[in-house]
Write an enzyme that holds these catalytic residues in place. Sequence first.
Site, PDB file in Angstrom:
ATOM      1  N   ALA A 147       0.841  -1.198   0.000  1.00  0.00           N
ATOM      2  CA  ALA A 147       0.000   0.000   0.000  1.00  0.00           C
ATOM      3  C   ALA A 147       0.878   1.250   0.000  1.00  0.00           C
ATOM      4  CB  ALA A 147      -0.908   0.001   1.229  1.00  0.00           C
ATOM      5  N   HIS A 148       0.238   2.377  -0.277  1.00  0.00           N
ATOM      6  CA  HIS A 148       0.948   3.654  -0.375  1.00  0.00           C
ATOM      7  C   HIS A 148       1.829   3.934   0.847  1.00  0.00           C
ATOM      8  CE1 HIS A 148       1.332   8.036   0.112  1.00  0.00           C
ATOM      9  NE2 HIS A 148       1.583   7.979  -1.171  1.00  0.00           N
ATOM     10  N   ALA A 149       1.250   3.783   2.052  1.00  0.00           N
ATOM     11  CA  ALA A 149       1.992   4.108   3.283  1.00  0.00           C
ATOM     12  C   ALA A 149       3.263   3.282   3.373  1.00  0.00           C
ATOM     13  CB  ALA A 149       1.125   3.824   4.511  1.00  0.00           C
TER      14      ALA A 149
END
Length: 429
Positions: free
Chosen positions: A400-402
């Site tokens: 995911a982005h994070a």
Amino acid sequence: SELNKEDIKLAGGKGANLGEIYNSKFPVPSAFVITTDAFYYFLKKTNLEDSIKQILSKIDVDETYKLQEKAKEIRQLIIETKMPEDLEKIILEAYDHFNISLDDIRDSPGALAILRSAREPVFVSVRSSATAEDLGDASFAGQQDSFINVKGNDEVIEKVKAVFASIFTARSIYYRKKKGFESLVGIAAVVQKMINSDKSGVMFSKHPVNGKDEILIESVWGQGEGIVSGKIKPDQHIVNLDLEITEERISDKKLAIIRTASGQTKTIELTKEKSNQKVLKTYEIKQLSEYALKLEELYQFPQDIEFAIEDDDIYILQTRPITTLKNKKEVQDIDGQILTQGLAASPGVASGIVKIVNSMDDLDKIKQGDILVTTMTNPDMVVTMQKAAAIVTSEGGVTAHAAIVSREMGIPAVVGTQKATQMIKDGEQ
């Protein structure tokens, strides 16, 4: 078919890589690239170049509010400007060709005219492909915009302009100034036939967190945007180099992003049964792992790969180098009471004051060295994430982005803890 991995300046990272793997006979959906030349032509022909340079020269990127205002002004200029007629014509001709198979034309020479008048336009994705993007040390995760389920001439042109504009978001301008890139960086747009995915995901030919020689695959039902945005907690499979599955974690996926018959992108809730069902079949996991190893061999470097599956056919949607392997740290053991746990997205040890971020308005309260706790980060938080000593999210997987941004910045992060925002209190050490 005319592109390869050397064409980054012309087609951007994504476009150049798609050409390379298409020509290496991987299953890539048909696509064409609107090049950086076209982007510069658009700016020159419409006289936007000077206006944009003028606005950019006056921006102080550390004044967040002003930076956002000016960035919005530039994007508005691009979106409201009419695409030059000659450029629009070429783009729409290429889009029109998606619909005509060579067999149709061979079967009947007169078929072309009939086909052109009788067909529905196809669904495509219009994705940004930046020249400085997806390079070894800066994958610019989520820096520019991408659009899925785009259909019809007007919408294609509108989204191409939106991709051109997206290189001027506040976070992109900030990122470029901090990384020392030119103020006017070229961007290309990849227009690719949409796969109406039954399932999709992301895989790494080498484990992105611990750096081990094993393949990591994350998958969800429907389209893949849910993994990258971190909205959906994906299934996770670890496969060794002999293509044996050594570890599996089947998640409660709860949601899927799908395309409705009318072409809307819609997030649906899954039944309990479907939600907990394993997404990938064993043979699909093995086939995907084989593609991962072959792509790594082609590039001579570990790859981060997006895939989609429609009616049992596997498609590779993009591949790029894994940007985070160099940040591997030795992690020491620590004693203490466990408040919450999730997936190790970016290894490391940190401490600080907890700041819970429920909305974009809360970003101001993050000071240097705080622990950022949130449901899920998004690309607009990148500037703030750089101040955090560590990041904890309730949702998302290790792709995911994070997770990707934390690994790039070398900030310790735990994702997918499910209850972080309830279990950890604002202001506690």
